[in-house]
Design a protein around this motif. Structure first.
Motif, PDB file in Angstrom:
ATOM      1  N   ILE A  50       0.850  -1.200   0.000  1.00  0.00           N
ATOM      2  CA  ILE A  50       0.000   0.000   0.000  1.00  0.00           C
ATOM      3  C   ILE A  50       0.880   1.243   0.000  1.00  0.00           C
ATOM      4  CG2 ILE A  50      -1.659   1.322   1.412  1.00  0.00           C
ATOM      5  CD1 ILE A  50      -2.824  -1.433   2.268  1.00  0.00           C
ATOM      6  N   GLN A  70       3.080   0.288  -8.710  1.00  0.00           N
ATOM      7  CA  GLN A  70       1.907   0.246  -7.835  1.00  0.00           C
ATOM      8  C   GLN A  70       0.862  -0.719  -8.383  1.00  0.00           C
ATOM      9  OE1 GLN A  70       1.462   2.009  -4.762  1.00  0.00           O
ATOM     10  NE2 GLN A  70      -0.185   0.488  -4.675  1.00  0.00           N
ATOM     11  N   ASP A  74      -0.713  -3.763  -6.443  1.00  0.00           N
ATOM     12  CA  ASP A  74      -2.167  -3.870  -6.234  1.00  0.00           C
ATOM     13  C   ASP A  74      -2.653  -5.248  -6.641  1.00  0.00           C
ATOM     14  OD1 ASP A  74      -2.338  -1.262  -5.374  1.00  0.00           O
ATOM     15  OD2 ASP A  74      -3.065  -0.456  -7.289  1.00  0.00           O
ATOM     16  N   ALA A  75      -2.184  -5.673  -7.800  1.00  0.00           N
ATOM     17  CA  ALA A  75      -2.609  -6.977  -8.321  1.00  0.00           C
ATOM     18  C   ALA A  75      -2.161  -8.095  -7.382  1.00  0.00           C
ATOM     19  CB  ALA A  75      -2.040  -7.185  -9.718  1.00  0.00           C
ATOM     20  N   ARG A  77      -1.571  -7.771  -4.173  1.00  0.00           N
ATOM     21  CA  ARG A  77      -2.318  -7.671  -2.911  1.00  0.00           C
ATOM     22  C   ARG A  77      -3.695  -8.317  -3.018  1.00  0.00           C
ATOM     23  NH1 ARG A  77      -1.714  -2.796  -2.353  1.00  0.00           N
ATOM     24  NH2 ARG A  77      -3.691  -1.843  -2.918  1.00  0.00           N
ATOM     25  N   ILE A  78      -4.375  -8.021  -4.126  1.00  0.00           N
ATOM     26  CA  ILE A  78      -5.745  -8.543  -4.218  1.00  0.00           C
ATOM     27  C   ILE A  78      -5.760 -10.058  -4.410  1.00  0.00           C
ATOM     28  CG2 ILE A  78      -6.152  -8.277  -6.723  1.00  0.00           C
ATOM     29  CD1 ILE A  78      -8.926  -6.920  -5.298  1.00  0.00           C
TER      30      ILE A  78
ATOM     31  N   ILE B 315      -7.960  -2.397  -0.686  1.00  0.00           N
ATOM     32  CA  ILE B 315      -8.120  -3.849  -0.778  1.00  0.00           C
ATOM     33  C   ILE B 315      -7.589  -4.398  -2.103  1.00  0.00           C
ATOM     34  CG2 ILE B 315     -10.031  -3.979   0.875  1.00  0.00           C
ATOM     35  CD1 ILE B 315     -11.949  -4.255  -1.447  1.00  0.00           C
ATOM     36  N   GLY B 316      -7.108  -3.490  -2.943  1.00  0.00           N
ATOM     37  CA  GLY B 316      -6.379  -3.947  -4.128  1.00  0.00           C
ATOM     38  C   GLY B 316      -7.100  -3.749  -5.446  1.00  0.00           C
ATOM     39  N   GLU B 398       0.547   7.920  -8.561  1.00  0.00           N
ATOM     40  CA  GLU B 398       1.190   6.638  -8.264  1.00  0.00           C
ATOM     41  C   GLU B 398       1.119   6.375  -6.761  1.00  0.00           C
ATOM     42  OE1 GLU B 398       3.600   3.128  -8.787  1.00  0.00           O
ATOM     43  OE2 GLU B 398       2.289   4.281 -10.083  1.00  0.00           O
ATOM     44  N   ILE B 400      -0.829   4.728  -3.165  1.00  0.00           N
ATOM     45  CA  ILE B 400      -2.073   5.032  -2.462  1.00  0.00           C
ATOM     46  C   ILE B 400      -1.786   6.038  -1.361  1.00  0.00           C
ATOM     47  CG2 ILE B 400      -4.001   3.974  -1.226  1.00  0.00           C
ATOM     48  CD1 ILE B 400      -3.151   1.329  -2.510  1.00  0.00           C
TER      49      ILE B 400
END
Lengths: 222, 402
Positions: A50, A70, A74-75, A77-78, B315-316, B398, B400
């Motif tokens: 994050i 990022q 993100d990918a 993490r999910i 949460i992605g 870029e 969060i």
């Protein structure tokens, strides 16, 4: 396996946290204890991708995540990380089921939700709006959302922080059971939960720098 | 994704309905104003374009045009039928239609003319009056409906209040409803009007009643509608007849007036154009205010959604998916609003049809002008822009954190 190597993070108020090199083994559960502001939540956010460290590397299963964009983080993490946030991070106006279904936006298979809801005694609440739930019920929804994708890594930030001790202990027990066999890293300041974990880490000893001025939780850095 | 977007809209019912209502009202009114204006303009000029020239007594050009084409206002007076006989001999003329309006039935005007006047009109019941017959009438649909008259019934017309003609008219047919002024008129043979008035004059003479002020109708018409063989003949015909003093066989002199109905109607429409422009300006102001309102509501929605977007990011959920989610929501809202605005404008067109029909124009609810589509498309795009700009800006950041 999760490895932290010479990781540090600066914040806008010029405080900084430097983490000692750490290794979290696959399939083990870790309880990170420490005073508020010692960088526990920041550590979870760093592992989850994050936020990015200012120096050092975070390596997950041999992959240097700090070198990734990022989007890639993100990918990852999910798909691979189940994160249980201290304040649940649920959409209050949506139903319990919708809060799980939201993962389908990224193609996550949520077919295991029914079993998890049943295991946590929440099957009757699936069509209720989150705002109608108690704190303990919200925490269980957050746990289902974190576990439904069957992640390899589970991060839990003060999962019992908003609950009284007896409910908190029950939630912790349920979390430890459902997360069995996964890498579970839980942050708390409640030492009474230590019995549920393979390892207990005193974060006060694992960090250095302007610790005491550092923000206390992820909300302040996001 | 679509399902989730719908759920997300459902939990923001109030804001969503506000945006939709705002677009529906402003775009609907703008589209309606443009459409009605266009159709009235087209309709009036279309009716006027059917005849090349109208010849009648001297006086107001507008009154002559409105009376003969839209049956409004009183006739200017009468001219001898001999004018028609002369015009029928004119090489430039293709057809001549007499027009006489003198009596009424239950307040509806009675027009004496030839069957040519009703060419292109159909009867829903019965048949047209015969050219050679007399005291036959064809009723406009509304006259028949309101008066409860059927084919074969007899009706009594009157010249003025309390003066009912003795000879009844036999209803031979009822016109199909046209939603125009034709629905409110009784049509009969020209010679019937003459016969009715001749009868009335005889009564007056026999009865030595008080003198009545009434127009001598026998052998007279209120106007002559002319179609020329070639449009260029209309101008020369009008030049020849306008202002001419026509000497009838009985020695009477009649000053004629000739108009090209298109020119006269254009003149009327030019006067009306100022009002039209004011309506357009008001619509433009409403639209601009609407655009500002959409932007404000959307930005407020996004502001309120910032927490939700951040949560999804945590949460992605990728920013690309979040953009898509909000884009779908706005597409749905925009599409629904624009569709409803269009439907609202069509419903209003239907509701206004009878009122506008009094001007001789039938509003067609299925008529769509290209600019209407452009207008609705513009509103649709404007509805999308604020969200797209905001979410793209978020996507450009870029990370969060911060």
């Amino acid at each position: 396996m999760i490895q932290l190597h010479q990781v540090s993070k600066h914040f806008h108020n010029e405080t900084a946290i430097r983490y000692s090199d750490m290794v979290f083994e696959d399939g083990h559960s870790y309880l990170l204890l420490g005073a508020s502001g010692c960088g526990k939540s920041t550590l979870l956010n760093l592992i989850a991708g994050i936020i990015s460290p200012d120096t050092g590397e975070i390596i997950i299963n041999g992959r240097v995540m700090t070198n990734e964009s990022q989007q890639v983080r993100d990918a990852f993490r999910i798909r691979s990380i189940g994160y249980i946030f201290q304040d649940f991070k649920l959409i209050e106006d949506m139903t319990v089921q919708d809060n799980i279904d939201i993962l389908r936006l990224e193609g996550v298979d949520v077919s295991h939700a029914a079993g998890l809801f049943a295991a946590l005694g929440m099957q009757e609440k699936r069509n209720k709006k989150v705002r109608q739930l108690s704190g303990g019920e919200k925490q269980r929804v957050a746990i289902v959302r974190a576990l439904v994708k069957q992640p390899d890594i589970i991060l839990a930030d003060e999962p019992t922080g908003n609950l009284n001790f007896s409910i908190g202990e029950q939630v912790m027990r349920e979390l430890a059971e459902t997360a069995r066999g996964k890498t579970l890293i839980t942050v708390t300041h409640d030492e009474r939960l230590a019995s549920y974990f393979d390892h207990v880490v005193d974060m006060n000893e694992m960090t250095s720098g302007g610790l005491f001025d550092a923000p206390s939780d992820s909300r302040e850095v996001m | 994704m679509f399902h989730f977007a719908m759920k997300n809209l459902a939990i923001k019912k109030a804001q969503t309905l506000l945006v939709i209502l705002s677009i529906v009202l402003s775009a609907g009114v703008a589209v309606l104003a443009y459409n009605v204006s266009g159709q009235v303009n087209d309709g009036i000029t279309g009716t006027a374009a059917y005849y090349s020239a109208i010849i009648g007594p001297s006086g107001s050009k507008t009154q002559l045009a409105m009376n003969t084409m839209y049956f409004s206002d009183e006739p200017l007076g009468t001219i001898p039928y001999e004018v028609i006989s002369e015009l029928q001999q004119d090489m430039r003329v293709a057809s001549v239609v007499p027009f006489a309006m003198a009596d009424s039935y239950n307040g509806y005007s009675v027009v004496g003319t030839s069957t040519d006047f009703l060419s292109g009109k159909n009867v829903s019941q019965g048949e047209m009056f015969s050219a050679a017959g007399s005291f036959e009438a064809v009723l406009g649909a509304n006259v028949a409906r309101v008066s409860g008259v059927r084919v074969g019934d007899q009706i009594y017309t009157s010249h003025s209040v309390g003066e009912t003609h003795k000879t009844p008219y036999t209803v031979t047919g009822i016109l199909q409803e046209t939603h125009t002024v034709y629905d409110n008129v009784v049509f009969t043979q020209l010679q019937t009007i003459w016969a009715a008035h001749e009868e009335e004059e005889e009564e007056h003479e026999e009865g030595h009643e008080e003198e009545h002020e009434h127009e001598e109708m026998n052998g007279m018409v209120c106007a002559v509608l002319v179609r020329t063989l070639n449009p260029t003949y209309a101008m020369t015909l009008v030049n020849d007849y306008d202002g001419r003093i026509f000497m009838s066989r009985d020695g009477g002199s009649h000053t004629l007036q000739a108009i090209e109905p298109m020119d006269t109607v254009r003149g009327i429409l030019q006067d009306a154009d100022t009002t039209r422009y004011i309506v357009f300006i008001l619509c433009a102001i409403i639209l601009v205010m609407n655009v500002m309102m959409i932007i404000i509501i959307t930005l407020l929605n996004l502001y309120h959604s910032a927490g939700e977007i951040r949560l999804m990011r945590l949460i992605g959920i990728s920013m690309r998916k979040i953009n898509l989610l909000y884009l779908i929501q706005n597409l749905v809202v925009g599409f629904a609003a624009v569709l409803l605005a269009f439907l609202l404008s069509r419903v209003c067109l239907l509701l206004m049809r009878d009122y506008v029909a009094q001007m001789g124009v039938v509003l067609n609810a299925s008529k769509v002008y290209p600019l209407e589509a452009v207008l609705l498309a513009a509103v649709f795009i404007i509805n999308l822009l604020p969200t797209m700009i905001c979410t793209w800006r978020m996507a450009g950041q870029e990370g969060i954190n911060n």
